[in-house]
Design an enzyme around this catalytic site. Sequence first.
Site, mmCIF file in Angstrom:
data_model
loop_
_atom_site.group_PDB
_atom_site.id
_atom_site.type_symbol
_atom_site.label_atom_id
_atom_site.label_comp_id
_atom_site.label_asym_id
_atom_site.label_seq_id
_atom_site.Cartn_x
_atom_site.Cartn_y
_atom_site.Cartn_z
ATOM 1 N N GLY A 1 1.295 14.978 8.914
ATOM 2 C CA GLY A 1 0.290 14.118 9.554
ATOM 3 C C GLY A 1 0.490 13.625 10.739
ATOM 4 O O GLY A 1 1.651 12.883 11.097
ATOM 5 N N ARG B 1 0.497 3.409 0.705
ATOM 6 C CA ARG B 1 0.805 1.895 0.416
ATOM 7 C C ARG B 1 -0.670 1.153 0.414
ATOM 8 O O ARG B 1 -0.726 -0.183 0.210
ATOM 9 C CB ARG B 1 1.488 1.364 1.833
ATOM 10 N N GLY C 1 -5.314 12.604 1.928
ATOM 11 C CA GLY C 1 -4.471 12.858 3.104
ATOM 12 C C GLY C 1 -3.521 14.126 2.819
ATOM 13 O O GLY C 1 -3.545 15.055 3.289
ATOM 14 N N HIS C 2 -2.655 13.628 1.590
ATOM 15 C CA HIS C 2 -1.823 14.783 1.466
ATOM 16 C C HIS C 2 -2.571 16.078 0.862
ATOM 17 O O HIS C 2 -2.083 17.175 1.086
ATOM 18 C CB HIS C 2 -0.973 14.476 0.201
ATOM 19 N N ASP D 1 1.471 9.508 10.847
ATOM 20 C CA ASP D 1 2.717 8.925 11.529
ATOM 21 C C ASP D 1 3.225 9.982 12.825
ATOM 22 O O ASP D 1 3.826 10.882 12.632
ATOM 23 C CB ASP D 1 3.853 9.045 10.619
ATOM 24 N N SER E 1 -3.107 6.101 3.089
ATOM 25 C CA SER E 1 -1.636 5.868 3.094
ATOM 26 C C SER E 1 -1.471 5.476 1.505
ATOM 27 O O SER E 1 -2.065 4.711 0.777
ATOM 28 C CB SER E 1 -1.305 4.761 3.834
ATOM 29 N N ALA F 1 2.974 9.829 -4.729
ATOM 30 C CA ALA F 1 1.849 8.920 -4.454
ATOM 31 C C ALA F 1 0.832 9.496 -3.656
ATOM 32 O O ALA F 1 0.228 9.144 -2.760
ATOM 33 C CB ALA F 1 2.192 7.642 -4.061
ATOM 34 N N LEU F 2 0.432 11.106 -4.022
ATOM 35 C CA LEU F 2 -0.424 11.953 -3.264
ATOM 36 C C LEU F 2 -1.843 11.386 -3.310
ATOM 37 O O LEU F 2 -2.497 11.085 -4.192
ATOM 38 C CB LEU F 2 -0.386 13.178 -3.719
ATOM 39 N N HIS F 3 -2.397 11.365 -2.093
ATOM 40 C CA HIS F 3 -3.872 10.917 -2.106
ATOM 41 C C HIS F 3 -4.465 12.147 -1.046
ATOM 42 O O HIS F 3 -4.088 13.092 -0.922
ATOM 43 C CB HIS F 3 -3.940 9.719 -1.268
#
Length: 283
Positions: free
Chosen positions: A148, A188, A34-35, A151, A186, A30-32
Site C-alpha cells: 500500500g 493501529r 485496506g488489506h 507506507d 491502519s 489485524a487485517l482491515h
Amino acid sequence: MQTACTKDELRALLAPVRGRKIVLVPTMGALHEGHASLLRQARELAGTEGCVVASVFLNPVQFDNAGDLATYPQTPEADLQTCRECGVDVVFMPTPDIMYCGDRSITLEETHLSTVLCGAKRPGHFAGVCLVVNKLFNLVQPTDAIFGKNDYQQLAILRRMVRDLDIPITIHGAEIVRDTDGLALSSRNVRLTPEHRAAAPGIRRVLLAAAEAYGKGAAVADVTAGVVDTLSAIPGVKVDYVELVDAENLHAVTDETRPALLAVAAFFGDVRLIDNIELTRNL
Ligand code: PAF
C-alpha cells in the site's frame, strides 16, 4: 484456501503452481479493508490460473519500540476469514521461531531512502522490513507483490531493494484506502481513544489543504509549518515529523517541477499514525 505454518508446508503448497503468476501480499495481520483491497487486487492480477499468497506475520524485527509490538492487534481467525473472502489461495502464518534462526546474523540495510522520514525516527525499522520481505520473497518466489502507498517510504525502499538486488519480482503500489471521514485505514486505528479517533481525520483535511496551497505556489517551509501548527493544536497530539520531499528520492525538494510528497507522522496519545499525499506545482 490452504494454510501453511512452516516453510516446508509453504513450499509443498506452492510446488504445483510454479511457473504460473504468483502474487504475494505481505501483511502483519489485524487485517482491515485496506488489506482486503490489496488482496482483491492480487486476485485480479493473478487471474483464475494464478495463485494469491498472503503472509500474516507480526515481524518483531521491524519494531523499534517494544510497547508498540506488545500492543499491536492480532486477530488470526478474522484474518483467515478475510483472506478466504478475498479469494486468497495460500496463507502463510509462521511464528517468529519458524521465521528466524535464533542465531541469525545477516542484516539487510537500505542506506539512502531509509535515512529520512520514518527511517530517521525509527532506527532499524526498515532494515527489519527489508529482511522479512526478502525472506518472504525467497520463500514464496512470487512473480508480483503488492504494497500500500499508505507506507510510501516502505514501498519506495522495497522497489529499491528489488532493483539493487536484481530480484525478479514486479512491485505494485496500491492507493491508500480511507474511512469515509478520510482517515487512512491502519491496524493501529483500533487503539485510538474515541476523542483521538474523532480528531484523526484532521490529518487528511490538513494534507488536502496543504496540497492545494503547494499547487498554488506556497513555499515548502510555509506548507509544512501550516501542517505542524494545525496538528499540534489538537489536544494530545504530538507531531513526529512533517516533511515535503521529492516523491522519488524522499530527500529535500530541489526541483519544484518534479512530483513531491508531503508525509506526516503524529502521535495521537501513544498511537503513531502516518499519512501522505502526492503533490505537484500547478503553476
Ligand atoms: O506493511 C507491513 O504491514 C509490513 O511492514 C510488512 C510489509 C508486511 C513487512 O512486515
